[in-house]
Motif scaffolding. Structure first.
Motif, PDB file in Angstrom:
ATOM      1  N   ILE A  69       0.875  -1.179  -0.036  1.00 16.05           N
ATOM      2  CA  ILE A  69       0.144   0.082   0.110  1.00 16.05           C
ATOM      3  C   ILE A  69       0.912   1.073   0.174  1.00 16.05           C
ATOM      4  N   SER A  70       0.701   2.049  -0.932  1.00 18.54           N
ATOM      5  CA  SER A  70       1.627   3.393  -0.899  1.00 18.54           C
ATOM      6  C   SER A  70       0.922   4.604  -0.509  1.00 18.54           C
ATOM      7  N   ALA A  71      -0.402   4.621  -0.454  1.00 20.13           N
ATOM      8  CA  ALA A  71      -0.947   5.867   0.159  1.00 20.13           C
ATOM      9  C   ALA A  71      -2.513   5.319   0.795  1.00 20.13           C
ATOM     10  N   PRO A  72      -2.848   6.117   1.725  1.00 19.63           N
ATOM     11  CA  PRO A  72      -2.432   7.047   2.472  1.00 19.63           C
ATOM     12  C   PRO A  72      -1.182   6.845   3.330  1.00 19.63           C
ATOM     13  N   GLN A  73      -0.919   5.678   3.728  1.00 19.57           N
ATOM     14  CA  GLN A  73       0.254   5.394   4.666  1.00 19.57           C
ATOM     15  C   GLN A  73       0.871   3.962   3.994  1.00 19.57           C
ATOM     16  N   GLU A  74       2.171   4.109   3.850  1.00 18.16           N
ATOM     17  CA  GLU A  74       2.747   2.837   3.340  1.00 18.16           C
ATOM     18  C   GLU A  74       2.652   1.607   4.320  1.00 18.16           C
ATOM     19  N   GLU A  75       2.372   0.498   3.499  1.00 22.16           N
ATOM     20  CA  GLU A  75       2.099  -0.849   4.367  1.00 22.16           C
ATOM     21  C   GLU A  75       2.394  -1.687   3.454  1.00 22.16           C
ATOM     22  N   ASP A  76       3.243  -3.041   4.033  1.00 19.32           N
ATOM     23  CA  ASP A  76       3.661  -4.021   3.036  1.00 19.32           C
ATOM     24  C   ASP A  76       3.303  -5.317   3.662  1.00 19.32           C
ATOM     25  N   TYR A  77       2.648  -6.232   3.235  1.00 18.88           N
ATOM     26  CA  TYR A  77       2.586  -7.527   3.882  1.00 18.88           C
ATOM     27  C   TYR A  77       2.191  -8.484   2.823  1.00 18.88           C
ATOM     28  N   GLU A  78       2.378 -10.046   3.487  1.00 16.37           N
ATOM     29  CA  GLU A  78       1.806 -10.799   2.457  1.00 16.37           C
ATOM     30  C   GLU A  78       0.625 -11.860   3.112  1.00 16.37           C
ATOM     31  N   THR A  79      -0.235 -12.370   2.073  1.00 17.71           N
ATOM     32  CA  THR A  79      -1.208 -12.992   2.514  1.00 17.71           C
ATOM     33  C   THR A  79      -1.578 -14.145   1.487  1.00 17.71           C
ATOM     34  N   ARG A  80      -2.301 -15.362   2.014  1.00 18.82           N
ATOM     35  CA  ARG A  80      -2.639 -16.150   1.001  1.00 18.82           C
ATOM     36  C   ARG A  80      -3.981 -16.051   0.659  1.00 18.82           C
ATOM     37  N   SER A  81      -4.836 -15.023   1.181  1.00 24.25           N
ATOM     38  CA  SER A  81      -6.091 -14.816   1.001  1.00 24.25           C
ATOM     39  C   SER A  81      -6.130 -13.892  -0.413  1.00 24.25           C
ATOM     40  N   THR A  82      -7.107 -13.753  -0.951  1.00 24.17           N
ATOM     41  CA  THR A  82      -7.325 -12.995  -2.602  1.00 24.17           C
ATOM     42  C   THR A  82      -8.122 -11.733  -1.932  1.00 24.17           C
ATOM     43  N   GLU A  83      -8.524 -11.493  -0.773  1.00 32.31           N
ATOM     44  CA  GLU A  83      -8.928 -10.235  -0.446  1.00 32.31           C
ATOM     45  C   GLU A  83      -8.447  -9.708   1.161  1.00 32.31           C
ATOM     46  N   SER A  84      -8.506  -8.577   1.291  1.00 33.86           N
ATOM     47  CA  SER A  84      -7.682  -7.824   2.345  1.00 33.86           C
ATOM     48  C   SER A  84      -8.471  -6.610   2.980  1.00 33.86           C
ATOM     49  N   LYS A  85      -8.682  -6.385   3.887  1.00 31.73           N
ATOM     50  CA  LYS A  85      -9.752  -5.272   4.401  1.00 31.73           C
ATOM     51  C   LYS A  85      -8.436  -4.343   5.241  1.00 31.73           C
ATOM     52  N   ARG A  86      -8.611  -3.251   4.883  1.00 30.08           N
ATOM     53  CA  ARG A  86      -7.738  -2.363   5.576  1.00 30.08           C
ATOM     54  C   ARG A  86      -8.212  -1.105   6.047  1.00 30.08           C
ATOM     55  N   VAL A  87      -8.169  -0.703   7.516  1.00 30.87           N
ATOM     56  CA  VAL A  87      -8.674   0.482   8.110  1.00 30.87           C
ATOM     57  C   VAL A  87      -7.743   1.537   7.937  1.00 30.87           C
ATOM     58  N   THR A  88      -8.056   2.560   7.403  1.00 29.46           N
ATOM     59  CA  THR A  88      -7.136   3.767   7.133  1.00 29.46           C
ATOM     60  C   THR A  88      -8.109   4.831   6.593  1.00 29.46           C
ATOM     61  N   ILE A  89      -7.459   6.032   6.831  1.00 30.76           N
ATOM     62  CA  ILE A  89      -8.320   7.059   6.190  1.00 30.76           C
ATOM     63  C   ILE A  89      -8.328   7.224   4.893  1.00 30.76           C
ATOM     64  N   LEU A  90      -9.626   7.548   4.230  1.00 30.15           N
ATOM     65  CA  LEU A  90      -9.760   7.519   2.958  1.00 30.15           C
ATOM     66  C   LEU A  90      -9.794   8.927   2.331  1.00 30.15           C
ATOM     67  N   HIS A  91     -10.028  10.013   2.887  1.00 27.87           N
ATOM     68  CA  HIS A  91     -10.254  11.430   2.359  1.00 27.87           C
ATOM     69  C   HIS A  91      -8.952  11.918   1.244  1.00 27.87           C
ATOM     70  N   LYS A  92      -7.955  11.322   1.450  1.00 29.79           N
ATOM     71  CA  LYS A  92      -6.864  11.538   0.731  1.00 29.79           C
ATOM     72  C   LYS A  92      -6.773  10.581  -0.407  1.00 29.79           C
ATOM     73  N   GLY A  93      -7.587   9.569  -0.690  1.00 28.91           N
ATOM     74  CA  GLY A  93      -7.386   8.598  -1.694  1.00 28.91           C
ATOM     75  C   GLY A  93      -6.938   7.114  -1.118  1.00 28.91           C
ATOM     76  N   PHE A  94      -6.471   6.210  -2.006  1.00 31.18           N
ATOM     77  CA  PHE A  94      -5.951   4.911  -1.473  1.00 31.18           C
ATOM     78  C   PHE A  94      -5.397   4.319  -2.735  1.00 31.18           C
ATOM     79  N   SER A  95      -4.218   3.916  -2.620  1.00 26.11           N
ATOM     80  CA  SER A  95      -3.564   3.326  -3.844  1.00 26.11           C
ATOM     81  C   SER A  95      -2.874   2.102  -3.186  1.00 26.11           C
ATOM     82  N   ALA A  96      -2.903   0.919  -3.997  1.00 30.06           N
ATOM     83  CA  ALA A  96      -2.057  -0.305  -3.506  1.00 30.06           C
ATOM     84  C   ALA A  96      -1.864  -1.211  -4.899  1.00 30.06           C
ATOM     85  N   SER A  97      -0.624  -1.939  -4.586  1.00 29.73           N
ATOM     86  CA  SER A  97      -0.293  -3.045  -5.591  1.00 29.73           C
ATOM     87  C   SER A  97      -0.007  -4.321  -4.957  1.00 29.73           C
ATOM     88  N   VAL A  98      -0.381  -5.238  -5.878  1.00 31.36           N
ATOM     89  CA  VAL A  98      -0.358  -6.599  -5.595  1.00 31.36           C
ATOM     90  C   VAL A  98       0.602  -7.580  -6.430  1.00 31.36           C
TER      91      VAL A  98
END
Ligand SMILES: *[C@@H]1O[C@H](CO)[C@@H](O)[C@H](O)[C@H]1NC(C)=O
Ligand SMILES: *[C@@H]1O[C@H](CO)[C@@H](O)[C@H](O)[C@H]1NC(C)=O
Ligand SMILES: *[C@@H]1O[C@H](CO)[C@@H](O)[C@H](O)[C@H]1NC(C)=O
Ligand SMILES: *[C@@H]1O[C@H](CO)[C@@H](O)[C@H](O)[C@H]1NC(C)=O
Length: 325
Positions: A69-98
């Protein structure tokens, strides 16, 4: 023939090594996941979802995913699931790569990345609320099934500098899966909402979830930019009632201390003590006096008394016995 045998062996050994080296490369090329989407799952909550690449070879390998996750806050993790819920502020938008990884062997090159974004919500700059502060208060220990801890919530904010005079703000909070809209607002002179009070909420003051607060607004002259903020509840620590486990531990400790005391008394009476623990030949009289006077006078706790009993001789013990009971 004699010289051929070692040469053959060396050849065999070399091909063996070559095969082992080549195998992992031949085995698997990881392909990136498909249909990666990010959606708003709730206030300050994003849901990331993707599918394994349908062209991925190797049906029986354990695939995993590396999420960045690159915005709003950097985060980096591994998972076996094909979905993931994140709690984070959204008024600045949200970007992620997988990307796809091999779960069992992280050294195998991962797939390329796929990315997705959640746009920041629309609105004119300077129209969202500022200086949002919230406080919770645990009112009473009035237990109901819906709201076990009777936590109230009070939030205040300032009107955005660029917000038109007719702006109206609306506040919502989310705790866990529960979302509620404010019903009791305080207004400024232009009748704009600037504070909110929830006498009761779904907030569990002992819970570990963070509290999400969201304020949007409306105006005839501008699009009001929404704002959200997360609050950690443990920052407010109002312990009115000790949890059951704490009481249980206290009672357990007291019981153990009491049983130890009784046990040592019985040992004492039956003269078992001297048989079990022959007296230490060290400077006897000095040690005895020291323990009787200092330990007993300083603290009256059961633990210390037990300690004393295990050291002292007859005269000192009589004194103790009287003061314990
Ligand atoms: C990806 O999305 C498309 C269109 O929504 C759908 O047709 C396709 O089946 C999806 N692929 C996978 C692997 O789920
Ligand atoms: C609002 O917060 C900003 C910084 O976040 C601070 O500089 C400003 O003084 C605050 N305004 C008021 C009225 O508290
Ligand atoms: C507890 O709350 C209920 C309703 O929320 C109320 O009717 C009741 O009087 C309260 N009890 C006490 C002891 O405050
Ligand atoms: C504010 O947000 C709530 C909850 O997401 C939504 O139902 C409502 O329509 C929004 N109001 C405005 C004025 O955008």
């Amino acid at each position: 023939v004699i010289t051929m045998a070692p040469t053959l062996l060396i050849l065999l050994w070399a091909t063996g090594i070559l095969q082992v080296d080549l195998l992992p490369d031949k085995k698997l090329v990881l392909l990136p996941p498909v249909n990666f989407t990010i959606e708003v799952a709730g206030l300050s909550q994003a849901l990331l979802r993707w599918e394994p690449n349908p062209d991925q070879e190797g049906r029986n390998v354990k695939l995993g995913y590396h999420v960045k996750i690159s915005a709003p806050q950097e985060e980096d993790y591994e998972t076996r699931s094909t979905e993931s819920k994140r709690v984070t502020i959204l008024h600045k938008g949200f970007s992620a790569s997988v990307q796809t990884i091999l779960w069992t062997d992280p050294s195998l090159p991962a797939s390329s990345w796929v990315s997705a974004d959640l746009e920041a919500p629309a609105g004119s700059p300077g129209t969202s609320v500022v200086n949002l502060t919230c406080t919770t208060n645990t009112a009473a220990n009035n237990y109901t099934h819906l709201r076990p801890y009777q936590v109230s919530l009070h939030c205040t904010w300032l009107v955005g500098k660029e917000a038109p005079e007719d702006t109206q703000y609306f506040l919502y909070y989310r705790y866990g899966s529960q979302t509620e809209e404010c019903q009791e607002y305080s207004k400024d002179t232009l009748k704009r909402n600037i504070a909110c009070w929830f006498p009761r909420t779904f907030i569990n003051s002992k819970g570990r979830d963070s509290l999400a607060v969201y304020v949007n607004g409306s105006s005839k002259h501008a699009v009001i930019k929404p704002f959200d903020q997360l609050f950690a509840l443990h920052a407010i620590g109002n312990d009115e009632q000790k949890p059951l486990t704490e009481w249980f531990l206290i009672v357990l400790m007291a019981t153990i201390c009491f049983l130890l005391l009784i046990f040592s008394l019985i040992c004492r009476i039956c003269h078992l003590w001297t048989k079990l623990f022959p007296p230490v030949p060290a400077p006897k009289s000095n040690v005895k006096d020291f323990f009787v006077t200092t330990h007993y006078e300083k603290t009256g706790s059961n633990e210390t008394e037990i300690e004393v009993i295990s050291y002292v001789e007859e005269p000192g013990f009589e004194v103790l016995e009287d003061s314990v009971f």
